[in-house]
Design an enzyme around this catalytic site. Structure first.
Site, PDB file in Angstrom:
ATOM      1  N   GLY A  46       0.829  -1.196   0.000  1.00  0.00           N
ATOM      2  CA  GLY A  46       0.000   0.000   0.000  1.00  0.00           C
ATOM      3  C   GLY A  46       0.863   1.245   0.000  1.00  0.00           C
ATOM      4  N   GLN A  51       3.155   9.809   1.131  1.00  0.00           N
ATOM      5  CA  GLN A  51       4.443   9.103   1.174  1.00  0.00           C
ATOM      6  C   GLN A  51       5.333   9.433  -0.018  1.00  0.00           C
ATOM      7  OE1 GLN A  51       2.420   5.126   2.114  1.00  0.00           O
ATOM      8  NE2 GLN A  51       4.408   4.903   3.091  1.00  0.00           N
ATOM      9  N   LEU A  92       6.727   1.363   3.931  1.00  0.00           N
ATOM     10  CA  LEU A  92       7.817   1.789   3.049  1.00  0.00           C
ATOM     11  C   LEU A  92       8.501   3.047   3.573  1.00  0.00           C
ATOM     12  CD1 LEU A  92       6.332   1.175  -0.520  1.00  0.00           C
ATOM     13  CD2 LEU A  92       7.868  -0.289   0.815  1.00  0.00           C
ATOM     14  N   HIS A 133      -4.147   1.086   7.575  1.00  0.00           N
ATOM     15  CA  HIS A 133      -2.775   1.609   7.648  1.00  0.00           C
ATOM     16  C   HIS A 133      -2.639   2.850   6.748  1.00  0.00           C
ATOM     17  CE1 HIS A 133       1.787   0.893   7.638  1.00  0.00           C
ATOM     18  NE2 HIS A 133       1.617   1.796   6.686  1.00  0.00           N
TER      19      HIS A 133
HETATM   20 ZN    ZN Z   1       2.886   3.087   5.697  1.00  0.00          ZN
END
Ligand code: ZN
Length: 159
Positions: A46, A51, A92, A133
């Site tokens: 995901g 991010q 990540l 998440h």
């Molecule tokens: Zn994450």
């Protein structure tokens, strides 16, 4: 498509709240394509837009082992949660460690797809874990803030 740089845990942007997407257009679709490429490249399940440095409410998920079922959510909103499940998660943006986190067993979510059409999805199992998440990322929350236990790589198989 292009790989985007993944922001890592000491980056303040990861703690900021993402804003809704106002208009779904070619730029949105390009971002979703890039997010998927980046997620697959780094073997993630995901990725939220924040991010890759974009403070907008978009996320992509694929919990299949061979990356054959990407799911995209724009402006996701939780309709309901049910039950709970506990498992190990990685991120990540937080390399080299995993955490044991309690998540809903089932989450029903409403969102917009890449063509601007609304849809609802009932998520369970790993999809519910990944969804919750990633939803946290949209609100600037990292799994380490919820984890009941944290392990560095090498101490425990990632779940
Ligand atoms: Zn994450």
């Amino acid at each position: 498509m292009a790989l985007r740089t993944v922001r890592i845990v000491n980056d303040d942007i990861l703690h900021k709240v993402s804003r809704p997407v106002v208009q779904v257009n070619d730029k949105t679709r390009q971002l979703l394509d890039d997010m998927l490429e980046t997620m697959y490249h780094y073997n993630g399940v995901g990725l939220a837009a924040v991010q890759v440095g974009i403070l907008r409410r978009l996320l992509v998920i694929d919990v299949t082992e061979n990356g054959t079922n990407p799911v995209e959510f724009i402006n996701p909103e939780v309709i309901s949660h049910k039950g709970s499940q506990t498992g190990w998660e990685g991120c990540l943006s937080i390399p080299g460690q995993s955490g044991k986190v309690v998540r809903p067993a089932v989450t029903v979510v409403r969102a917009i797809n890449r063509f601007g059409q609304p849809f609802e999805m009932r998520c369970n199992g790993q999809l519910a874990v990944a969804l919750n998440h990633e939803l946290d990322h949209l609100d600037g929350v990292l799994y380490t803030q919820r984890a009941v236990e944290i392990r560095r790589q090498g101490e425990e198989e990632d779940g």
